[in-house]
Design a protein around this motif. Structure first.
Motif, PDB file in Angstrom:
ATOM      1  N   TYR A 145       0.872  -0.999   0.007  1.00 21.30           N
ATOM      2  CA  TYR A 145       0.091   0.074  -0.158  1.00 21.30           C
ATOM      3  C   TYR A 145       0.877   1.424  -0.071  1.00 21.30           C
ATOM      4  O   TYR A 145       0.537   2.308  -0.289  1.00 21.30           O
ATOM      5  CB  TYR A 145      -0.945  -0.037   1.300  1.00 21.30           C
ATOM      6  CG  TYR A 145      -2.095  -0.835   1.068  1.00 21.30           C
ATOM      7  CD1 TYR A 145      -2.981  -0.457  -0.057  1.00 21.30           C
ATOM      8  CD2 TYR A 145      -2.511  -2.044   1.614  1.00 21.30           C
ATOM      9  CE1 TYR A 145      -4.396  -1.069  -0.325  1.00 21.30           C
ATOM     10  CE2 TYR A 145      -3.508  -2.792   1.261  1.00 21.30           C
ATOM     11  CZ  TYR A 145      -4.197  -2.281   0.028  1.00 21.30           C
ATOM     12  OH  TYR A 145      -5.364  -3.186   0.060  1.00 21.30           O
ATOM     13  N   PHE A 146       2.115   1.303   0.731  1.00 24.24           N
ATOM     14  CA  PHE A 146       2.794   2.391   0.517  1.00 24.24           C
ATOM     15  C   PHE A 146       3.326   2.381  -0.950  1.00 24.24           C
ATOM     16  O   PHE A 146       3.272   3.635  -1.648  1.00 24.24           O
ATOM     17  CB  PHE A 146       4.366   2.143   1.042  1.00 24.24           C
ATOM     18  CG  PHE A 146       4.186   2.525   2.587  1.00 24.24           C
ATOM     19  CD1 PHE A 146       3.817   3.977   2.896  1.00 24.24           C
ATOM     20  CD2 PHE A 146       4.309   1.822   3.598  1.00 24.24           C
ATOM     21  CE1 PHE A 146       3.498   4.426   4.377  1.00 24.24           C
ATOM     22  CE2 PHE A 146       4.233   2.061   5.140  1.00 24.24           C
ATOM     23  CZ  PHE A 146       3.699   3.621   5.410  1.00 24.24           C
ATOM     24  N   HIS A 147       3.594   1.268  -1.769  1.00 22.76           N
ATOM     25  CA  HIS A 147       4.010   1.477  -3.085  1.00 22.76           C
ATOM     26  C   HIS A 147       2.649   1.937  -3.933  1.00 22.76           C
ATOM     27  O   HIS A 147       2.770   2.686  -4.791  1.00 22.76           O
ATOM     28  CB  HIS A 147       4.402  -0.113  -3.608  1.00 22.76           C
ATOM     29  CG  HIS A 147       3.958  -0.379  -5.029  1.00 22.76           C
ATOM     30  ND1 HIS A 147       4.650   0.147  -6.146  1.00 22.76           N
ATOM     31  CD2 HIS A 147       2.851  -0.914  -5.705  1.00 22.76           C
ATOM     32  CE1 HIS A 147       4.194  -0.352  -7.249  1.00 22.76           C
ATOM     33  NE2 HIS A 147       3.128  -0.959  -7.035  1.00 22.76           N
ATOM     34  N   SER A 148       1.641   1.435  -3.468  1.00 29.64           N
ATOM     35  CA  SER A 148       0.331   1.849  -4.423  1.00 29.64           C
ATOM     36  C   SER A 148       0.007   3.249  -4.337  1.00 29.64           C
ATOM     37  O   SER A 148      -0.568   3.859  -5.314  1.00 29.64           O
ATOM     38  CB  SER A 148      -0.818   1.253  -3.780  1.00 29.64           C
ATOM     39  OG  SER A 148      -0.819  -0.376  -3.692  1.00 29.64           O
ATOM     40  N   ILE A 149       0.511   4.075  -2.971  1.00 30.51           N
ATOM     41  CA  ILE A 149       0.259   5.595  -3.183  1.00 30.51           C
ATOM     42  C   ILE A 149       1.054   6.178  -4.204  1.00 30.51           C
ATOM     43  O   ILE A 149       0.785   7.072  -4.836  1.00 30.51           O
ATOM     44  CB  ILE A 149       0.612   5.758  -1.659  1.00 30.51           C
ATOM     45  CG1 ILE A 149      -0.357   5.405  -0.805  1.00 30.51           C
ATOM     46  CG2 ILE A 149       0.626   7.569  -1.573  1.00 30.51           C
ATOM     47  CD1 ILE A 149       0.195   5.868   0.532  1.00 30.51           C
ATOM     48  N   TYR A 150       2.382   5.498  -4.380  1.00 30.12           N
ATOM     49  CA  TYR A 150       3.366   6.304  -5.622  1.00 30.12           C
ATOM     50  C   TYR A 150       2.597   5.821  -6.797  1.00 30.12           C
ATOM     51  O   TYR A 150       2.874   6.692  -7.638  1.00 30.12           O
ATOM     52  CB  TYR A 150       4.808   5.494  -5.222  1.00 30.12           C
ATOM     53  CG  TYR A 150       5.651   5.869  -6.423  1.00 30.12           C
ATOM     54  CD1 TYR A 150       6.463   7.099  -6.298  1.00 30.12           C
ATOM     55  CD2 TYR A 150       5.778   4.796  -7.438  1.00 30.12           C
ATOM     56  CE1 TYR A 150       7.162   7.225  -7.523  1.00 30.12           C
ATOM     57  CE2 TYR A 150       6.656   5.114  -8.304  1.00 30.12           C
ATOM     58  CZ  TYR A 150       7.453   6.289  -8.503  1.00 30.12           C
ATOM     59  OH  TYR A 150       8.334   6.690  -9.595  1.00 30.12           O
ATOM     60  N   ALA A 151       2.175   4.506  -6.803  1.00 35.31           N
ATOM     61  CA  ALA A 151       1.778   4.031  -8.324  1.00 35.31           C
ATOM     62  C   ALA A 151       0.683   4.563  -8.757  1.00 35.31           C
ATOM     63  O   ALA A 151       0.611   5.175  -9.973  1.00 35.31           O
ATOM     64  CB  ALA A 151       1.517   2.578  -8.245  1.00 35.31           C
ATOM     65  N   THR A 152      -0.178   4.991  -7.608  1.00 35.00           N
ATOM     66  CA  THR A 152      -1.618   5.954  -8.409  1.00 35.00           C
ATOM     67  C   THR A 152      -1.286   7.096  -8.853  1.00 35.00           C
ATOM     68  O   THR A 152      -1.804   7.675  -9.783  1.00 35.00           O
ATOM     69  CB  THR A 152      -2.455   6.086  -7.078  1.00 35.00           C
ATOM     70  OG1 THR A 152      -2.778   4.475  -6.562  1.00 35.00           O
ATOM     71  CG2 THR A 152      -3.816   6.557  -7.510  1.00 35.00           C
ATOM     72  N   ILE A 153      -0.156   7.832  -8.254  1.00 37.48           N
ATOM     73  CA  ILE A 153       0.076   8.941  -8.636  1.00 37.48           C
ATOM     74  C   ILE A 153       1.007   9.181 -10.071  1.00 37.48           C
ATOM     75  O   ILE A 153       0.895   9.738 -10.767  1.00 37.48           O
ATOM     76  CB  ILE A 153       0.983   9.965  -7.702  1.00 37.48           C
ATOM     77  CG1 ILE A 153      -0.087  10.000  -6.478  1.00 37.48           C
ATOM     78  CG2 ILE A 153       1.534  11.423  -8.010  1.00 37.48           C
ATOM     79  CD1 ILE A 153       0.790  10.485  -5.177  1.00 37.48           C
ATOM     80  N   TYR A 154       2.106   8.138 -10.024  1.00 38.35           N
ATOM     81  CA  TYR A 154       2.978   8.117 -10.992  1.00 38.35           C
ATOM     82  C   TYR A 154       3.106   7.054 -12.103  1.00 38.35           C
ATOM     83  O   TYR A 154       3.448   7.092 -13.198  1.00 38.35           O
ATOM     84  CB  TYR A 154       4.161   8.191 -10.476  1.00 38.35           C
ATOM     85  CG  TYR A 154       4.862   9.431  -9.498  1.00 38.35           C
ATOM     86  CD1 TYR A 154       4.799  10.611 -10.104  1.00 38.35           C
ATOM     87  CD2 TYR A 154       4.687   9.435  -8.196  1.00 38.35           C
ATOM     88  CE1 TYR A 154       5.287  11.702  -9.545  1.00 38.35           C
ATOM     89  CE2 TYR A 154       5.019  10.549  -7.495  1.00 38.35           C
ATOM     90  CZ  TYR A 154       5.117  11.827  -7.927  1.00 38.35           C
ATOM     91  OH  TYR A 154       5.502  12.772  -7.091  1.00 38.35           O
TER      92      TYR A 154
END
Length: 380
Positions: A145-154
């Motif tokens: 979910y930490f990765h998903s925050i980055y992935a959703t944006i970029y």
């Protein structure tokens, strides 16, 4: 346990009122919250380091899988341009959710946590040991979910719900880390189990859509899989997130937990986060209902991701019965007027330009004609 769905919410409300009367929030709420976190919360630096390392690992792994595996697959099957962009995202998420869900299901039923909601809270104590299999799920999910925050944006395609998706990832990780520190991990495993299954059907359906749009004989079979996948997704979302979630989670944390562990901390805070997650699930379900409505209403001929429908393609609204026709007519009229004005403006500009060129030619002639010839012409 409550005999039916409608009995759950009144009982949760009764327990909430009792807790509010016995331990209401005070003006020192924030101070007490920090104090209780340090008193009851147990989390090591190594756990956080491992979580952040996994977040970086997932990000790098997705970049590599997209470049060397998912994009070549999309090119091989000759997906259309937009599907070539969306396929790597769905393929990566399907791989993750399917893998974690299988392990989570095995862990959940090996501990028999779904059989009796009361057993979730028995034996709870501050800093109690977490079983290795549950610990593994927690650190992996937190890192994801930490990765998903980055992935959703970029990395992901930006959609109507992208902002809410970012808030969801922050909320999910808050629940994961908080329940881990407070040793509410038994209920956390149930939450993850009830949510991941619908994501598997969602990403599978989106992949089937890619194959349906690609050239080849697989279109008919892929279309069948799209319909099956969507129906499975809609049913799993409703059953797991809107029906089972209140039964297995909200009822357990809001009602049973207060009677079994009356002195357990963070009743309002923890239940507040869980109810926020439930509200998001209800909000997201309206996209499913919207698609069904579009199909019934003839606006969509097939399954599509309603989160990706552009606002400009939505039907225009009006208060009158023939509002759509009126608005469309006015819109078309305005376009015609704008086009006409542009043509007139171009015509005027061309005339001015021709006049300027003619005047210039006259001036050039005046320069080249000899002076005595000029007088002769003027005399004539």
């Amino acid at each position: 346990m409550a005999s039916n769905y409608l009995e759950i919410f009144p009982r949760i409300w009764e327990s909430f009122l009792i807790e509010w009367k016995t331990s209401p929030p005070t003006s020192n709420f924030l101070q007490n919250f920090i104090k209780d976190c340090s008193r009851y919360g147990v989390i090591k630096k190594e756990d956080l380091y491992l979580t952040f390392l996994l977040a970086i690992f997932f990000t790098l792994q997705r970049y590599a899988a997209t470049a060397f595996f998912f994009k070549p697959i999309a090119n091989y099957f000759q997906f259309i341009k937009k599907d070539k962009e969306k396929f790597p995202e769905s393929a990566w998420k399907l791989f993750y959710y399917f893998s974690v869900y299988c392990y989570c299901t095995y862990t959940l039923f090996s501990h028999r946590l779904m059989e009796n909601p009361r057993s979730i809270w028995k034996g709870w104590e501050r800093g109690m040991a977490i079983p290795n299999d549950i610990y593994n799920i927690y650190v992996v999910e937190a890192g994801f979910y930490f990765h998903s925050i980055y992935a959703t944006i970029y990395m992901d395609k930006w959609r109507r719900d992208s902002v809410v998706m970012i808030l969801h990832h922050i909320l999910a990780n808050s629940l994961i880390i908080f329940s881990f520190a407070m040793r509410y991990h038994n209920i956390g495993i149930i939450v993850l189990y009830l949510h991941d299954i619908s994501d598997i059907f969602l990403e599978s359906t989106k992949i089937f859509l890619c194959f349906k749009s690609a050239p080849g004989r697989q279109q008919t079979f892929a279309g069948y899989l799209v319909n099956v996948g969507f129906l499975s997704f809609a049913f799993s979302w409703f059953y797991c997130r809107l029906y089972q979630y209140p039964h297995k989670v909200l009822y357990s944390t809001g009602h049973f937990a207060r009677h079994i562990l009356p002195d357990a901390p963070f009743y309002f805070f923890f239940n507040g986060l869980l109810w926020m997650l439930f509200a998001m699930n209800i909000w997201w379900f309206h996209f499913v209902l919207w698609l069904i409505w579009r199909v019934v209403n003839g606006e969509s001929r097939e399954v599509e991701d309603t989160r990706e429908i552009e606002k400009s393609k939505e039907p225009l609204k009006s208060h009158s019965a023939n509002g759509d026709v009126v608005n469309n007519g006015v819109h078309e009229k305005n376009n015609i007027l704008k086009t006409s004005n542009k043509i007139n403006k171009l015509s005027n500009d061309e005339q001015i330009k021709k006049k300027e060129e003619k005047d210039k030619q006259v001036e050039d002639k005046d320069i080249t004609i000899p002076q005595h010839r000029k007088k002769h012409l003027q005399g004539n």
